[in-house]
Enzyme design. Structure first.
Site, short mmCIF file in Angstrom:
data_model
loop_
_atom_site.label_atom_id
_atom_site.label_comp_id
_atom_site.label_asym_id
_atom_site.label_seq_id
_atom_site.Cartn_x
_atom_site.Cartn_y
_atom_site.Cartn_z
N GLU A 183 -4.93 5.62 54.81
CA GLU A 183 -3.71 6.18 54.22
C GLU A 183 -2.75 5.08 53.80
O GLU A 183 -2.56 4.10 54.53
CB GLU A 183 -3.02 7.09 55.24
CG GLU A 183 -1.68 7.65 54.79
CD GLU A 183 -0.97 8.41 55.89
OE1 GLU A 183 -1.25 9.61 56.04
OE2 GLU A 183 -0.14 7.78 56.60
N TYR A 195 2.26 8.71 47.66
CA TYR A 195 1.47 8.91 48.88
C TYR A 195 0.01 9.02 48.47
O TYR A 195 -0.33 9.75 47.54
CB TYR A 195 1.89 10.19 49.62
CG TYR A 195 1.01 10.50 50.82
CD1 TYR A 195 1.38 10.08 52.09
CD2 TYR A 195 -0.20 11.17 50.66
CE1 TYR A 195 0.57 10.33 53.18
CE2 TYR A 195 -1.02 11.42 51.75
CZ TYR A 195 -0.63 11.01 53.01
OH TYR A 195 -1.44 11.25 54.08
#
Length: 370
Positions: free
Chosen positions: A183, A101
């Site tokens: 992101e 992530y």
């Protein structure tokens, strides 16, 4: 402005962030043509601005033409949080060795950009304790900071240089496109050691769009956003249940942050600037009344040239005409504010001297009703 996944990936590719081969389609005929080009297997991914696609079943693996026919039609008509997809992305499957992530976001509370990274990609970042959070100084990302993050994620030696380059490129997206969030979840290390962004979530500052003509093509207004724009105010629908109304984008954004800090969740952002009248506030409430998940409205008016008594009249008219059926919690300070308070006295609108009191009351009310 929240970009769809395929739009975010187009942006990533411009900045040297690689993504899997993919094709956006709108109907079955296009899907069959794209399948021939990609070859099976691939992934079908609904293009939505809301989160939670995976949990909602809006991302499906597809191994042959039979599955394509059934799963494509299912996804094309599948709502997620009240939103239908604006296309389906067919994306070639890749052999994943490790998932990560990685995001960079505008940290308003600290007035800087921050990095969040985790070796547990593909999960909700809030649910894992195994994450790295680093603030980016005014000088940008240093080589030392990039190396520290790579070490913390245990990036394999053969992928380390590529990861550091990708991190710098992701920050370029933020700076050059004036994004509030960039992101990647997950960022995949694949079998040959290279990195691929398997998803893309990008939020662009709406106020900067006039400087980025290349991004205007991604602007998509919902029916409610068009209604708000036609009436001269800014509106963004969010995922929570408290509608926030104010005069000035900065005031509304700071109010939103304060609601979040108080454990509330904003369901909409509505700024009518300095042109508020009883008619515009009435139209604003009409927009909000069409969002079923809204359980309360928080009004924060302060100073400026806004006639707050006119705002109060708009709120009263909305109650009178049964447009408004949820409680209003208001902090009103400015021109004719005492008159506004008199007008609202005895109505279903509760008035407070400070915004903190109004926020605490609305969050308590909403959370107790859930």
């Amino acid at each position: 402005m929240r970009l769809l996944e395929y739009q975010g990936k187009e942006l990533f590719n411009q900045f040297g962030i690689k993504t899997p081969q993919s094709i956006l389609v709108q109907d079955m005929e296009e899907a069959k043509s794209a399948a021939e080009k990609l070859g099976f297997p691939f992934v079908l991914k609904s293009q939505l601005t809301v989160g939670g696609r995976g949990k909602a079943g809006a991302i499906q693996k597809c191994k042959d033409s039979v599955e394509l026919e059934s799963k494509f039609e299912e996804l094309l008509h599948k709502e997620v949080k009240g939103e239908l997809p604006r296309g389906i992305l067919l994306e070639k499957m890749v052999e994943i060795v490790k998932e990560i992530y990685l995001s960079i976001f505008l940290n308003r509370s600290k007035r800087c950009f921050s990095i969040i990274a985790s070796s547990e990609g593909g999960v909700d970042i809030e649910q894992t304790e195994n994450k790295i959070i680093k603030e980016i100084t005014i000088n940008g990302i240093s080589n030392e900071l990039a190396s520290e993050i790579a070490n913390g994620l245990d990036i394999p030696k053969e992928s380390r240089e590529s990861f550091i380059t990708l991190l710098f490129n992701l920050f370029k997206v933020i700076i050059e496109k004036e994004a509030e969030l960039a992101e990647i979840n997950p960022l995949a290390i694949v079998s040959d050691g290279s990195l691929l962004a398997l998803d893309a979530k990008v939020i662009i500052d709406d106020n900067s769009l006039f400087r980025h003509k290349d991004l205007v093509k991604y602007l998509h207004l919902s029916e409610l956003e068009k209604q708000a724009s036609d009436n001269g105010f800014s509106f963004v629908e969010l995922e929570g249940n408290i509608a926030i109304i104010g005069n000035g984008a900065g005031l509304v954004m700071s109010t939103l942050d304060m609601v979040t800090d108080a454990k509330g969740t904003a369901g909409s952002f509505l700024d009518f600037g300095g042109r508020a009248t009883s008619e515009t506030i009435y139209e604003a409430i009409k927009v909000i009344s069409r969002i079923p998940k809204i359980k309360a409205i928080l009004v924060n008016l302060f100073g400026g040239i806004v006639r707050t008594d006119l705002v109060a009249m708009g709120i009263l008219d909305a109650y009178k005409n049964n447009i408004l059926n949820v409680p209003v919690f208001a902090r009103i300070s400015g021109a004719q504010s005492e008159k506004a308070k008199e007008l609202l006295q005895g109505s279903e609108a509760r008035l407070f001297d400070t915004v903190e009191e109004a926020i605490n009351a609305v969050v308590l009310k909403v959370n107790n009703n859930n």
